[in-house]
Design a protein around this motif. Structure first.
Motif, mmCIF file in Angstrom:
data_model
loop_
_atom_site.group_PDB
_atom_site.id
_atom_site.type_symbol
_atom_site.label_atom_id
_atom_site.label_comp_id
_atom_site.label_asym_id
_atom_site.label_seq_id
_atom_site.Cartn_x
_atom_site.Cartn_y
_atom_site.Cartn_z
ATOM 1 N N GLY A 14 -12.051 11.492 7.938
ATOM 2 C CA GLY A 14 -13.452 11.113 7.776
ATOM 3 C C GLY A 14 -14.380 12.040 8.814
ATOM 4 N N PHE A 15 -14.207 13.367 8.400
ATOM 5 C CA PHE A 15 -14.970 14.335 9.504
ATOM 6 C C PHE A 15 -16.370 14.565 8.689
ATOM 7 C CE2 PHE A 15 -13.382 17.119 6.071
ATOM 8 C CZ PHE A 15 -14.365 18.246 6.159
ATOM 9 N N HIS A 16 -17.023 14.126 7.963
ATOM 10 C CA HIS A 16 -18.431 14.380 7.448
ATOM 11 C C HIS A 16 -19.050 12.977 7.214
ATOM 12 C CE1 HIS A 16 -17.233 14.010 3.228
ATOM 13 N NE2 HIS A 16 -16.212 14.796 3.607
ATOM 14 N N SER A 17 -20.220 13.055 7.256
ATOM 15 C CA SER A 17 -21.354 11.775 6.878
ATOM 16 C C SER A 17 -22.513 12.185 6.431
ATOM 17 C CB SER A 17 -21.089 10.790 8.154
ATOM 18 O OG SER A 17 -21.941 9.677 7.637
ATOM 19 N N ALA A 158 -6.983 3.483 4.913
ATOM 20 C CA ALA A 158 -7.618 4.675 4.989
ATOM 21 C C ALA A 158 -9.113 4.755 4.829
ATOM 22 C CB ALA A 158 -7.051 5.560 3.888
ATOM 23 N N GLY A 159 -9.295 5.325 3.708
ATOM 24 C CA GLY A 159 -11.187 5.336 3.473
ATOM 25 C C GLY A 159 -11.672 3.838 3.387
ATOM 26 N N ILE A 160 -12.892 3.812 3.969
ATOM 27 C CA ILE A 160 -13.617 2.634 4.028
ATOM 28 C C ILE A 160 -15.060 2.904 3.929
ATOM 29 C CG2 ILE A 160 -13.790 2.597 6.583
ATOM 30 C CD1 ILE A 160 -13.465 -0.275 6.607
ATOM 31 N N ALA A 168 -16.979 -4.801 1.607
ATOM 32 C CA ALA A 168 -16.395 -3.560 2.238
ATOM 33 C C ALA A 168 -15.325 -3.177 1.323
ATOM 34 C CB ALA A 168 -16.016 -3.849 3.588
ATOM 35 N N LEU A 169 -15.426 -1.992 0.835
ATOM 36 C CA LEU A 169 -14.256 -1.421 0.177
ATOM 37 C C LEU A 169 -13.196 -0.500 1.010
ATOM 38 C CD1 LEU A 169 -16.063 -0.088 -3.055
ATOM 39 C CD2 LEU A 169 -15.212 -2.418 -2.670
ATOM 40 N N VAL A 170 -11.879 -0.757 0.900
ATOM 41 C CA VAL A 170 -10.905 -0.226 1.930
ATOM 42 C C VAL A 170 -9.993 0.118 0.991
ATOM 43 C CG1 VAL A 170 -9.544 -0.615 3.942
ATOM 44 C CG2 VAL A 170 -11.635 -2.015 3.809
ATOM 45 N N LEU A 171 -9.627 1.432 1.071
ATOM 46 C CA LEU A 171 -8.547 2.079 0.624
ATOM 47 C C LEU A 171 -7.116 1.825 1.296
ATOM 48 C CD1 LEU A 171 -7.145 3.857 -1.717
ATOM 49 C CD2 LEU A 171 -7.965 5.858 -0.209
ATOM 50 N N GLU A 172 -6.290 1.005 0.598
ATOM 51 C CA GLU A 172 -4.820 0.935 1.044
ATOM 52 C C GLU A 172 -4.198 2.111 0.707
ATOM 53 O OE1 GLU A 172 -1.609 -0.396 3.026
ATOM 54 O OE2 GLU A 172 -1.578 0.356 0.893
ATOM 55 N N GLY A 173 -3.723 2.878 1.464
ATOM 56 C CA GLY A 173 -3.040 4.343 1.286
ATOM 57 C C GLY A 173 -1.598 4.229 0.945
ATOM 58 N N GLU A 174 -1.050 3.214 1.104
ATOM 59 C CA GLU A 174 0.596 2.852 0.820
ATOM 60 C C GLU A 174 0.504 2.846 -0.597
ATOM 61 O OE1 GLU A 174 4.513 3.034 1.000
ATOM 62 O OE2 GLU A 174 3.175 3.751 2.689
ATOM 63 N N THR A 175 -0.397 1.615 -0.791
ATOM 64 C CA THR A 175 -0.214 1.221 -2.436
ATOM 65 C C THR A 175 -1.125 1.839 -3.443
ATOM 66 O OG1 THR A 175 -1.891 -0.368 -1.945
ATOM 67 C CG2 THR A 175 0.421 -1.086 -1.825
ATOM 68 N N GLY A 176 -2.268 2.767 -2.970
ATOM 69 C CA GLY A 176 -3.230 3.299 -3.642
ATOM 70 C C GLY A 176 -4.226 2.344 -4.169
ATOM 71 N N LYS A 177 -4.192 1.409 -3.812
ATOM 72 C CA LYS A 177 -5.286 0.273 -4.189
ATOM 73 C C LYS A 177 -6.532 0.165 -3.368
ATOM 74 C CE LYS A 177 -1.966 -2.490 -6.454
ATOM 75 N NZ LYS A 177 -1.170 -3.988 -6.311
ATOM 76 N N VAL A 178 -7.562 -0.248 -3.683
ATOM 77 C CA VAL A 178 -8.811 -0.452 -2.901
ATOM 78 C C VAL A 178 -9.112 -2.000 -2.899
ATOM 79 C CG1 VAL A 178 -11.413 -0.316 -2.985
ATOM 80 C CG2 VAL A 178 -10.006 1.569 -3.606
ATOM 81 N N MET A 179 -9.079 -2.230 -1.405
ATOM 82 C CA MET A 179 -9.467 -3.633 -1.373
ATOM 83 C C MET A 179 -10.695 -4.282 -1.249
ATOM 84 S SD MET A 179 -6.503 -4.080 1.875
ATOM 85 C CE MET A 179 -6.859 -5.993 1.920
#
Length: 214
Positions: A14-17, A158-160, A168-179
């Motif tokens: 996350g190097f930019h915002s 990963a991404g959030i 809040a939307l959180v990307l679970e990198g192992e499964t490729g799902k968004v929690m």
């Protein structure tokens, strides 16, 4: 449309915002010194330096839409912390340990904030790959809670992103799902809701670093 300049040595996290005013903040990585720079939305080309970081390796950045404060995740060998800057680059605080003196972070990768001013960080455990956490700080930067609580629960955040006035939307990198993590009104309820719902609603990503399919 703003075009981010080419950045070398980026860790690709996350190097930019973006700021509330539409400017782009990004980390320009250097060997001895890294610079937080801003691309101004007024002309899409003017770039100015906001702050410089030495001795620590910056990883991720977030600009608060509430007050313009800038949060940067950094690490150095076995230590990691979040540096909080004002919008013009003055250091406001450094968040590294909780009230008991215990380290909060292993390896912060992505940062976001919610409508209450709480800061959400996805943190990876570099000693146990696949056992990361979501760490939540209150509006003052104090450690509030983390998810999951169990140390042996495999979780690879990963991404959030926090939806305005929503979950809040959180990307679970192992499964490729968004929690989809619902955001109750207080920290105690929030923690309970995360803990008691081990199988939240999910969405599948076509490519985990790019496209979201609802």
């Amino acid at each position: 449309m703003l075009i981010l300049p080419q950045v070398t040595n980026s860790p690709q996290y996350g190097f930019h915002s973006s700021t509330a005013g539409g400017d782009i903040l990004y980390i320009n990585f250097g060997k001895d010194e890294s610079i937080i720079q801003k691309v101004h939305s007024s002309d899409n080309t003017t770039i100015s330096d906001v702050a410089k970081i030495k001795e620590w390796e910056p990883i991720c950045i977030y600009s608060s839409k509430l007050n313009g404060d800038i949060f940067v995740g950094v690490k150095k060998i076995e230590r990691a912390k979040i540096i909080r800057f004002s919008h013009d680059g003055a250091v406001l605080s450094e968040i590294e340990r909780d009230k008991n003196g215990e380290p909060i972070f292993h390896d912060p990768r992505y940062i976001t904030g919610d409508a209450d001013g709480s800061i959400w960080v996805t943190d990876w455990n570099t000693k146990r790959i696949g056992y990361g956490k979501i760490i939540i700080l209150d509006e003052n930067g104090e450690y509030c809670l983390s998810y999951p609580q169990q140390k042996n629960e495999c979780f690879y955040p990963a991404g959030i992103s926090c939806v305005e006035e929503g979950p809040a939307l959180v990307l679970e990198g192992e499964t490729g799902k968004v929690m989809v993590l619902e955001k109750p009104s207080d920290a105690t309820t929030r923690y309970r809701s995360l803990q008691e719902n081990p199988d939240p609603k999910c969405m599948r990503l076509m490519r985990w670093e790019h496209s979201l399919v609802c």
